[in-house]
Design a protein around this motif. Sequence first.
Motif, PDB file in Angstrom:
ATOM      1  N   SER A 246     -12.628   4.840  -4.481  1.00 22.16           N
ATOM      2  CA  SER A 246     -11.697   4.181  -5.402  1.00 22.16           C
ATOM      3  C   SER A 246     -12.296   2.959  -6.082  1.00 22.16           C
ATOM      4  O   SER A 246     -11.594   2.223  -6.759  1.00 22.16           O
ATOM      5  CB  SER A 246     -10.440   3.738  -4.633  1.00 22.16           C
ATOM      6  OG  SER A 246      -9.847   4.842  -4.012  1.00 22.16           O
TER       7      SER A 246
ATOM      8  N   TYR B 106      -6.796   3.118  -7.764  1.00 22.33           N
ATOM      9  CA  TYR B 106      -6.127   3.765  -6.630  1.00 22.33           C
ATOM     10  C   TYR B 106      -5.047   4.698  -7.136  1.00 22.33           C
ATOM     11  O   TYR B 106      -4.326   4.350  -8.072  1.00 22.33           O
ATOM     12  CB  TYR B 106      -5.455   2.717  -5.742  1.00 22.33           C
ATOM     13  CG  TYR B 106      -6.418   1.725  -5.150  1.00 22.33           C
ATOM     14  CD1 TYR B 106      -7.300   2.118  -4.144  1.00 22.33           C
ATOM     15  CD2 TYR B 106      -6.448   0.406  -5.596  1.00 22.33           C
ATOM     16  CE1 TYR B 106      -8.194   1.214  -3.598  1.00 22.33           C
ATOM     17  CE2 TYR B 106      -7.330  -0.505  -5.046  1.00 22.33           C
ATOM     18  CZ  TYR B 106      -8.209  -0.098  -4.049  1.00 22.33           C
ATOM     19  OH  TYR B 106      -9.076  -0.982  -3.515  1.00 22.33           O
ATOM     20  N   SER B 107      -4.920   5.845  -6.510  1.00 18.50           N
ATOM     21  CA  SER B 107      -3.786   6.676  -6.909  1.00 18.50           C
ATOM     22  C   SER B 107      -2.572   6.212  -6.124  1.00 18.50           C
ATOM     23  O   SER B 107      -2.649   5.867  -4.946  1.00 18.50           O
ATOM     24  CB  SER B 107      -4.081   8.146  -6.688  1.00 18.50           C
ATOM     25  OG  SER B 107      -4.290   8.399  -5.338  1.00 18.50           O
ATOM     26  N   LEU B 108      -1.475   6.193  -6.825  1.00 20.70           N
ATOM     27  CA  LEU B 108      -0.215   5.703  -6.256  1.00 20.70           C
ATOM     28  C   LEU B 108       0.218   6.612  -5.111  1.00 20.70           C
ATOM     29  O   LEU B 108       0.230   7.830  -5.237  1.00 20.70           O
ATOM     30  CB  LEU B 108       0.853   5.718  -7.350  1.00 20.70           C
ATOM     31  CG  LEU B 108       2.292   5.379  -6.925  1.00 20.70           C
ATOM     32  CD1 LEU B 108       2.380   3.971  -6.385  1.00 20.70           C
ATOM     33  CD2 LEU B 108       3.219   5.554  -8.112  1.00 20.70           C
TER      34      LEU B 108
ATOM     35  N   GLY C 240      -6.307 -11.582   0.924  1.00 21.60           N
ATOM     36  CA  GLY C 240      -5.543 -10.451   0.396  1.00 21.60           C
ATOM     37  C   GLY C 240      -4.066 -10.630   0.687  1.00 21.60           C
ATOM     38  O   GLY C 240      -3.651 -11.555   1.386  1.00 21.60           O
TER      39      GLY C 240
ATOM     40  N   GLU D 299      -7.409 -12.443  -4.114  1.00 21.87           N
ATOM     41  CA  GLU D 299      -6.588 -11.505  -4.888  1.00 21.87           C
ATOM     42  C   GLU D 299      -5.552 -12.279  -5.671  1.00 21.87           C
ATOM     43  O   GLU D 299      -4.903 -13.186  -5.130  1.00 21.87           O
ATOM     44  CB  GLU D 299      -5.849 -10.538  -3.952  1.00 21.87           C
ATOM     45  CG  GLU D 299      -6.643  -9.306  -3.591  1.00 21.87           C
ATOM     46  CD  GLU D 299      -5.799  -8.296  -2.815  1.00 21.87           C
ATOM     47  OE1 GLU D 299      -6.329  -7.206  -2.582  1.00 21.87           O
ATOM     48  OE2 GLU D 299      -4.652  -8.593  -2.433  1.00 21.87           O
TER      49      GLU D 299
ATOM     50  N   ASP E 235      -7.565  -4.214 -10.624  1.00 20.47           N
ATOM     51  CA  ASP E 235      -7.021  -2.995 -10.004  1.00 20.47           C
ATOM     52  C   ASP E 235      -6.286  -2.152 -11.034  1.00 20.47           C
ATOM     53  O   ASP E 235      -5.520  -2.677 -11.833  1.00 20.47           O
ATOM     54  CB  ASP E 235      -5.965  -3.370  -8.953  1.00 20.47           C
ATOM     55  CG  ASP E 235      -6.580  -3.838  -7.656  1.00 20.47           C
ATOM     56  OD1 ASP E 235      -7.825  -3.858  -7.570  1.00 20.47           O
ATOM     57  OD2 ASP E 235      -5.809  -4.177  -6.743  1.00 20.47           O
TER      58      ASP E 235
END
Lengths: 365, 608
Positions: free
Chosen positions: A231, A187-189, A59, A93, A156
């Motif tokens: 998420s 994912y929410s920012l 990652g 990633e 993502d």
Amino acid sequence: MNKIGIYIHVPFCNGKCNYCDFVSGVYSDEIKAEYFDKLSAEINDFDFSDYMIDSVYFGGGTPSSVSAEKIADILDLLHKKSAFVDDPEITVECNPESLSSEKCAVYKSSGVNRLSIGLQTATDSLLRKIGRLHLVQDFITVLDQAEKYFDNISADLMLGIPEQTPVDVKRAVNLLAGRNLKHISAYSLKVEEGTPLAASGFTPDEDYSADLYEIVSQMLFDYGYKRYEVSNFAFGGYECRHNLRYWKRGEYKGFGLAAHSFVKNERLANTADFTEYFSGTRQVFSQYIDPKGKDAADETLMLALRTSNGLDLKEYKSSFGIDLIEEKAEQIELLKDFVEISNGRLRLKDSGFYVMNDIIVRLTV
Amino acid sequence: MGKNYIILSMKEKQIRNFCIIAHIDHGKSTLADRLIEKTQTVSSRELQDQILDSMDLERERGITIKLTPVRMYYTKDGTEYELNLIDTPGHVDFTFEVSRSLRACEGAVLVVDAAQGVEAQTLANVYLAIDNNLEILPVINKIDLPSARPEEVRKEIEDIVGIDASDAPLVSAKEGINIEQILDQIVDKVPPPNGDVNAPLKCLIFDSYYDNYKGAVCLVRVLDGEVKAGTRIKMMASDRVYDCVEVGIFNPKPTPTKSLCAGDVGYIAASIKAIAETAPGDTVTDADDPTAEPCEGYKEVQPVVFSGVFPVDGSRYNDLKDALERLKLSDAALFYEPEVSAALGFGFRCGFLGLLHMEIIQERLEREYNLDLITTAPGVTYKVHKTNGEVVTVTNPCNLPPATVTAYIEEPVVSAEIFTPPEYIGSIMELCQDKRGVFSDMQYLDSNRVKMKYTMPLSEIVFDFFDGLKSRSRGYASLDYELSGYEKSDMVKLDVMLNGEVCDALSLIIHRDKAQARGRALAEKLKEVIPRQLFEIPIQAAIGGKIIARETVKAMRKDVLAKCYGGDVTRKKKLLEKQKEGKKRMRQFGSVEIPSEAFMSILKLDDK
């Protein structure tokens, strides 16, 4: 032998996105070379004798921004040092601007079997706005290439980008689900202090983020995905093992800058400072968690409720001596619109996932 | 024996007990400082400005709350005199304390500002002094000001106060001009105390304070007899007996002396456990040789403003209880009794002399005892006449009998005097009308000063009147009021329901005409201050079950840590710990969590 997950932090990117506060950045080749030397040294110093590696997760930063050989070298080293399970999950990633067929080929031959690609949004103007280095077409191009090598690909998405509309979100979901990606994260920012996004004065509208999350969840359900964590969505059998290890309080060891670990009941963290890391200081935080204590109990509940599987109440009682149904009867009744108990497990309902903090606090306070 | 008698009687003649009466900004504290400096009671190096105002709070506000006597020595014509300055509080809330300290004096220095002239608020205290047969010594201060008009002010004193001011000293306390003249006049004009040192001991307690080592200490004026360490003393109101451990004077710090005799002002320490045992106004006598009659004028003070006081952290109830007990030791006017609220838990219903007194107590609790408090809206005492003829007094809205058994309600009214420059008359009249005031008189005191008289419900003054007055007059208007009686009034109970349940700590007794607007304002404010929660929260304001306003706090939609990067569980735990801490500061009311600040924020509301 216990199974363990390995996290490898690659703190390098080709550019810094304006919302990012992770330990990552643009650095010279010399620094990259030295970093991988030190990373190898850290891996060499770890005693793997009790463990079998179940998953490896590269990652960042952007692991695809460094040469694929560096990734392959680390995997070789891990194989030299440790036993692996028969079918390990090995993820890298990637970002579209630095992934290529050549890299995919090297990854594949070194044992990588899962890619996680950052798309974030499928609208070019928004990608530019948040400082991404790719456009939608770049993503499609690398996805076409990557699919020739990998079956298990994740992407993502980011919710709540300034000026992002429901139409933008739907376009992105349709793009990813339309390609039958096995796994999608949404994912929410979060506006982190010290980022250019925070400096711009942008404050996300939480109601709006919640609306977008509901849109995405519903669309993905309709496409046949399951939400296995707040998420994370996947087709059956493609849940990320490495990720699930975190929520199940399994052991994992992180190597590299700012990497976190949970081994032998200790939570550990490495330094986030290059100079310190290069001078040989690695670990800067450690905390022993009594496996029978309240802290461990709270962690178990907090992490388990993130997953659709929820919390095994019987196991929780036998591990920590806490009969949640009895001790929190009043709260559970009060929370009946948000949680449910079935088959001996406490789970969040759909309505509970996006407000889980308050629920967790109520159940652990 | 005989010799002793002569010495004491000589000493008696050289004592002068006096106080200073002044309008709030006419320079009382500065003058007191100057007198102390002139008599070298403290070296100038030690002299901090305004020595008498010993509490931080008093210094910050420039007002005197606690009475602190100071003994000074001054030599005139070769004779040394003992001058006891007994300070008096300057605010209307403390009229009772003023009258106590006046009774310990034979003279009063009346300080008048040479530029502003006689202020109406001062008159009440001057008349109180005259009623107590004190010799009034007018002094014209601030003669150094360019706008000073000493001769006009001299005439004003004679016209308005009605005393001879022909030889009133012209002084500047700030510049130290003519301070000796005041000291000379105190010696010449204030009569010496006329007690009998051979009579049985008789002391008036005019104040008391708590000392960690000495216990409750009484500040006394000795009227007759002599008291010293070893005297068995008795408090006449309570009949309690103590062994006197120490007597002394204020110099200005407490300084032990051999004895206190008739005429003296000083302190008595007798290992008294609680302030409540040293009630100001009570008489101290010799247990073995008691005086026949106690000093007259001892009365229980009646609180007029009431408010619920609760600890933010419910586990600190006992700390709050201890703190109130301590404060009560030095403040006989403070009243409190335990109260239990469904919303706020265990706390106290406290009674105060007025709004300033209430603020002072709350501030002292927070500063000196380090408590975080929730106070409920201040209210007054209502007389509720029930249909069965019974009359009950109600200070807590929760105890208001239902309308069905109520014949009528009476509320306390005050006669209020408002002093203002003329340009603000219009907007102040509007405010008073809005506050249900009834106009009775208006008088131009001079070209830039008007006195307006109103009869006004006390409850309206208690609710945000000062702030309104100040903002409408750019801070120039001032208010003085005294209770004038009770009047029949159409009062109703306004309740606030959260999620359908009446929240007792938010209930109010209010005039029917104002209930609607206040209910709306309350609901709107609560919507602002109650954070969104898991559940939608309906907020309703109701009179006797009839809903008059409704607002809704929408349910929270997002409260989640979406990402847990690279297994950083520790960070997530910290965030949840913070949320837990926040929750502990909330008041759980049914399923609703109310932040402590919410109870305070509704104390100031715009009704419109």
